[in-house]
Each structure stands twice: as C-alpha cells, then as structure tokens.
Motif scaffolding. Structure first.
Motif, PDB file in Angstrom:
ATOM      1  N   ASP A 264       0.847  -0.585  -0.358  1.00  0.00           N
ATOM      2  CA  ASP A 264       0.039   0.413   0.171  1.00  0.00           C
ATOM      3  C   ASP A 264       0.752   0.790  -0.199  1.00  0.00           C
ATOM      4  O   ASP A 264       0.646   2.256  -0.545  1.00  0.00           O
ATOM      5  CB  ASP A 264      -1.242   0.333   1.252  1.00  0.00           C
ATOM      6  N   TYR A 265       1.924   1.274   0.695  1.00  0.00           N
ATOM      7  CA  TYR A 265       2.762   2.177   0.759  1.00  0.00           C
ATOM      8  C   TYR A 265       3.845   2.926  -0.191  1.00  0.00           C
ATOM      9  O   TYR A 265       3.942   3.613  -1.175  1.00  0.00           O
ATOM     10  CB  TYR A 265       3.850   2.002   1.938  1.00  0.00           C
ATOM     11  N   PHE A 266       3.890   1.600  -1.436  1.00  0.00           N
ATOM     12  CA  PHE A 266       4.342   1.735  -2.543  1.00  0.00           C
ATOM     13  C   PHE A 266       3.553   2.653  -3.576  1.00  0.00           C
ATOM     14  O   PHE A 266       3.936   3.547  -3.981  1.00  0.00           O
ATOM     15  CB  PHE A 266       5.516   0.435  -3.138  1.00  0.00           C
ATOM     16  N   LEU A 267       2.022   1.912  -3.392  1.00  0.00           N
ATOM     17  CA  LEU A 267       1.207   2.001  -4.639  1.00  0.00           C
ATOM     18  C   LEU A 267       0.965   4.293  -4.362  1.00  0.00           C
ATOM     19  O   LEU A 267       0.772   4.848  -4.775  1.00  0.00           O
ATOM     20  CB  LEU A 267       0.209   1.623  -4.038  1.00  0.00           C
ATOM     21  N   ALA A 268       0.993   4.343  -2.921  1.00  0.00           N
ATOM     22  CA  ALA A 268       0.704   5.735  -2.467  1.00  0.00           C
ATOM     23  C   ALA A 268       2.048   6.079  -2.999  1.00  0.00           C
ATOM     24  O   ALA A 268       1.029   7.478  -3.859  1.00  0.00           O
ATOM     25  CB  ALA A 268       1.040   5.665  -0.904  1.00  0.00           C
ATOM     26  N   LEU A 269       3.342   5.992  -2.788  1.00  0.00           N
ATOM     27  CA  LEU A 269       4.208   6.756  -3.709  1.00  0.00           C
ATOM     28  C   LEU A 269       4.379   6.862  -4.719  1.00  0.00           C
ATOM     29  O   LEU A 269       4.777   7.569  -5.839  1.00  0.00           O
ATOM     30  CB  LEU A 269       5.319   5.694  -3.538  1.00  0.00           C
ATOM     31  N   ASN A 270       3.880   5.494  -5.786  1.00  0.00           N
ATOM     32  CA  ASN A 270       3.524   5.763  -7.178  1.00  0.00           C
ATOM     33  C   ASN A 270       2.808   6.614  -7.497  1.00  0.00           C
ATOM     34  O   ASN A 270       2.698   7.577  -8.844  1.00  0.00           O
ATOM     35  CB  ASN A 270       2.988   4.567  -7.813  1.00  0.00           C
ATOM     36  N   ASN A 271       1.471   7.095  -6.736  1.00  0.00           N
ATOM     37  CA  ASN A 271       0.361   7.463  -6.705  1.00  0.00           C
ATOM     38  C   ASN A 271       1.222   9.524  -6.420  1.00  0.00           C
ATOM     39  O   ASN A 271       0.576   9.913  -6.949  1.00  0.00           O
ATOM     40  CB  ASN A 271      -0.902   7.812  -6.213  1.00  0.00           C
ATOM     41  N   ARG A 272       1.276   9.425  -5.854  1.00  0.00           N
ATOM     42  CA  ARG A 272       2.608  10.377  -5.402  1.00  0.00           C
ATOM     43  C   ARG A 272       3.523  11.249  -7.126  1.00  0.00           C
ATOM     44  O   ARG A 272       2.642  12.383  -6.900  1.00  0.00           O
ATOM     45  CB  ARG A 272       3.343  10.859  -3.805  1.00  0.00           C
ATOM     46  N   ILE A 273       3.934  10.238  -7.102  1.00  0.00           N
ATOM     47  CA  ILE A 273       4.715  10.537  -8.701  1.00  0.00           C
ATOM     48  C   ILE A 273       4.145  11.416  -9.879  1.00  0.00           C
ATOM     49  O   ILE A 273       3.885  12.003 -10.489  1.00  0.00           O
ATOM     50  CB  ILE A 273       5.446   9.815  -8.991  1.00  0.00           C
ATOM     51  N   CYS A 274       2.988  10.721  -9.903  1.00  0.00           N
ATOM     52  CA  CYS A 274       1.982  10.756 -10.892  1.00  0.00           C
ATOM     53  C   CYS A 274       1.426  11.785 -10.763  1.00  0.00           C
ATOM     54  O   CYS A 274       1.319  12.958 -11.367  1.00  0.00           O
ATOM     55  CB  CYS A 274       0.919   9.941 -11.020  1.00  0.00           C
ATOM     56  N   LEU A 275       0.827  12.532  -9.408  1.00  0.00           N
ATOM     57  CA  LEU A 275      -0.646  13.816  -9.393  1.00  0.00           C
ATOM     58  C   LEU A 275       1.051  15.229  -9.140  1.00  0.00           C
ATOM     59  O   LEU A 275       0.658  15.737  -9.406  1.00  0.00           O
ATOM     60  CB  LEU A 275      -0.586  13.606  -7.693  1.00  0.00           C
ATOM     61  N   ASN A 276       1.799  14.456  -8.750  1.00  0.00           N
ATOM     62  CA  ASN A 276       3.582  15.506  -8.945  1.00  0.00           C
ATOM     63  C   ASN A 276       3.519  16.009 -10.297  1.00  0.00           C
ATOM     64  O   ASN A 276       4.620  17.043 -10.053  1.00  0.00           O
ATOM     65  CB  ASN A 276       4.646  15.089  -7.733  1.00  0.00           C
ATOM     66  N   THR A 277       3.381  15.466 -11.207  1.00  0.00           N
ATOM     67  CA  THR A 277       3.685  15.643 -12.598  1.00  0.00           C
ATOM     68  C   THR A 277       2.742  17.329 -12.650  1.00  0.00           C
ATOM     69  O   THR A 277       3.048  17.975 -13.548  1.00  0.00           O
ATOM     70  CB  THR A 277       3.300  15.135 -13.556  1.00  0.00           C
ATOM     71  N   LEU A 278       1.777  17.121 -11.762  1.00  0.00           N
ATOM     72  CA  LEU A 278       1.403  19.118 -11.685  1.00  0.00           C
ATOM     73  C   LEU A 278       2.071  20.230 -10.957  1.00  0.00           C
ATOM     74  O   LEU A 278       1.947  20.713 -11.916  1.00  0.00           O
ATOM     75  CB  LEU A 278      -0.276  18.587 -11.153  1.00  0.00           C
ATOM     76  N   GLY A 279       2.801  20.121  -9.889  1.00  0.00           N
ATOM     77  CA  GLY A 279       3.804  20.442  -9.860  1.00  0.00           C
ATOM     78  C   GLY A 279       5.009  20.867 -10.234  1.00  0.00           C
ATOM     79  O   GLY A 279       5.527  21.602 -10.621  1.00  0.00           O
ATOM     80  N   LEU A 280       5.325  20.011 -11.078  1.00  0.00           N
ATOM     81  CA  LEU A 280       6.207  20.236 -12.169  1.00  0.00           C
ATOM     82  C   LEU A 280       5.601  21.003 -12.962  1.00  0.00           C
ATOM     83  O   LEU A 280       6.898  21.321 -14.278  1.00  0.00           O
ATOM     84  CB  LEU A 280       6.788  18.252 -12.924  1.00  0.00           C
TER      85      LEU A 280
END
Length: 355
Positions: A264-280
């Motif tokens: 679950d924690y690794f899935l959460a990190l993957n989702n963070r990376i995806c959502l962080n494309t907004l910040g990028l």
C-alpha cells in the motif's frame, strides 16, 4: 523550569511580516513557551527587529547563523529546543492566541506524540479554511498511526487521489506539535532543499510518523498560512526540480524498503509521483521561466517520458478522478505534452483568480 513548548521560527529576510508573526506568539495564552528565532543570515532588518523583541520578552531566544536555508535553520533550532513539545512557525505566518495552549492541553491529556490542527490559507483579500472533512477530533494509536497518517504522507490511494490539492495538506510541520523525545531520540531532521527541491516538511513528518505511537488531529484552524508572499522560498522557478524530486522519490522508496512496509505504501508513492507531475508542470510554466512556450512543452515532454514517471502512471487508476483531473492525468499518462500544457495554463489562470 522546562518550557512546555519550544516554537522554532526560521527567519530569512522577512522584515515585512516578522512583527506580525512574533506578536501572535507573544500573546499565546500558554505562557510557558520558548520562541527560538533562528536568523538564517538575513541581510534586511529582520535581525534588528528580533533584537527589539528579545529585550521586550525573555522567552525569545535568538540564534544568529550564516545562511543555509530553511532546513538548516530549523535543524539549528531543534538543537537548542528544551521544551516538552516542539512546534514550528514560518515567519510570514501567524497563529491564534489559544493555539499552543489547546494543542498542548490535548497532547498531554490524550498522551500523544504528535498533535495536528487544521489551518486557514490567507490571501491578500480573502481567507479560506482548509477543510479536511473530518470530525472535530481524530485519534490514532500504534499501528493506526502508520495506516492512517504515515501512509497518507507518502501518497494517496483509492478515493483519496480524486483530490490532488490534498496531496501535502497533511505534510506541513507548522500545523503540529511533536513530543520532543520523538525527534531527539531518533535524530529526525530536515533534509537540505538543494537535494530534494521541496517537501522537506513531508519527509520530516514521514520519519516522525514512523516512530510515533500516537497521533491526534484537531479540526480547528488555529494556524494562518500566508499565501501572498512573493519572496517565499516556495515561490519562483526551480530549473533543477525534476532531478531533485527524483532524488526525493528514491529517498522515500528506500525508506519504505528499509522499514519493510507493505505494498500500500509503494502504491501511495507511485500515486504521489503521478500527482506531482502537476507541480512539475506548474514549475515549468512559471512566469519566472523565461523559455518560450515551445521550449516549455518540450520540457514537459521530457519529464513525462522519464522512466520512473512512466512506470508510476501504469498503476494510476484514472477512474477515481473528476472529469477535468481525469483528462489532465490522462494526457500525462499518454505523454500528450501539448494538451497537458494547455490545462496547466488554465489551472494557473484559475489560481490567480482565486488569489
């Protein structure tokens, strides 16, 4: 007598806002506090203002150091903290008079390691409460702290990904009180922003949450987060942000592996990376980036093709998003940089209207 709360304030060239911040701390209904003001090499009138307040109230302790960034300043403050609990306030923000009394009272009565409150986002002409959509009080104990707090810091899962704006709402340090022993005994400190770009608060909280045995959320907006400071360290264009965030993501991933946390924690990190494309993306289209629109689109295309980002998007469940966010992240997933850029411009326009 040992202070009940140590409040650490990192200060760098904030002469315009500093008095407002300090005044709000000096009128705290909790008297047994120390205010550790870390002057991080300011070259404006910040230190002079601090000296005047030092004379006025002996609870203010000034640390004067060479400029090293906000993480360095906070770490220095931690070294000098003597309170039972430690809190952080940014110098362009302010707090309600009852904030630390209420948080300390709940920390001790509930015997918890971390207490968090909600906050108000303050703009030039209006205010907006951050709505966490939770009861007035939420308490987590033992493994619940990891499941409900630590995992949320790492990233969202399931329905949580529908609200990208909540990604780091739980990660701020200035909305919390920490039992001092949790920080001191585990050598928790802030990472240099030159390495990670942003999210030093979230990394600090990830470690604190891992070691904490109890957590309490108070749905009361005691803290006022000033969003109109154009000179803030969180504003402006960061040309190295993608490389810094790749370092950040790798650091979090290694932390998860080292602590043997579940999928679950690794899935959460993957989702963070995806959502962080907004910040990028927002960083790329910043007005401080003087590149042409074509060059910005090429830059976006480059990071959407980055291997770690592509891998993360393979696992992203787009069905959880509202229509607009679904389109936005679909463009990212298929690496349609021009469409991604167009929506970013619209988002930035709407952000300015809200401000």
């Amino acid at each position: 007598m040992r202070p009940k709360v140590s409040i650490i304030v990192p200060i760098y060239n904030v002469e315009k806002y500093l008095s407002r911040c300090l005044d709000s701390l000096l009128v705290q209904t909790l008297q047994e506090i120390e205010i550790i003001a870390v002057n991080d090499g300011s070259n404006d009138l910040s230190l002079k203002i601090l000296r005047k307040y030092e004379i006025r109230d002996s609870r203010i302790k000034i640390i004067n150091k060479q400029n090293g960034g906000v993480s360095s300043a906070r770490n220095e403050g931690i070294c000098f903290a003597t309170g039972e609990y430690i809190g952080f306030v940014d110098p362009d923000d302010w707090v309600n008079p009852e904030m630390y009394e209420e948080m300390y009272k709940n920390a001790t009565s509930e015997n918890v390691d971390i207490v968090m409150c909600s906050y108000i986002r303050e703009f030039e002409n209006h205010s907006k409460i951050k709505d966490f959509n939770l009861p007035n009080m939420v308490r987590y104990q033992n493994e619940e702290v990891k499941i409900n707090f630590l995992r949320r810091l790492i990233g969202p899962i399931n329905e949580e990904i529908a609200n990208p704006e909540f990604l780091d709402a739980w990660g701020t340090v200035w909305s919390k009180l920490y039992r001092a022993e949790i920080i001191m005994e585990n050598n928790i400190e802030f990472m240099d922003l030159n390495k990670i770009g942003t999210n030093e608060d979230t990394l600090f909280n990830i470690e604190a949450a891992y070691y904490a045995k109890s957590f309490l959320f108070l749905n009361c907006p005691y803290y006022h987060y000033w969003r109109a400071n154009s000179t803030s360290v969180t504003s402006g264009y960061k040309p190295k942000l993608m490389d810094q965030w790749m370092y950040l993501f790798t650091y979090i991933e290694n932390f998860l592996k080292d602590k043997k946390l579940n999928n679950d924690y690794f899935l959460a990190l993957n989702n963070r990376i995806c959502l962080n494309t907004l910040g990028l993306g927002l960083n790329t289209i910043s007005k401080d980036n003087l590149s042409s629109s074509i060059m910005k689109i090429r830059r976006i295309q480059m990071y959407l093709k980055e291997k770690r980002i592509r891998q993360s998007f393979k696992q992203l469940d787009l069905s959880k998003f509202s229509f607009v966010w679904r389109v936005f992240y679909f463009f990212a997933k298929v690496r349609f940089a021009a469409g991604f850029y167009f929506i970013l411009v619209c988002i930035e326009f709407l952000r300015k209207i809200i401000r």
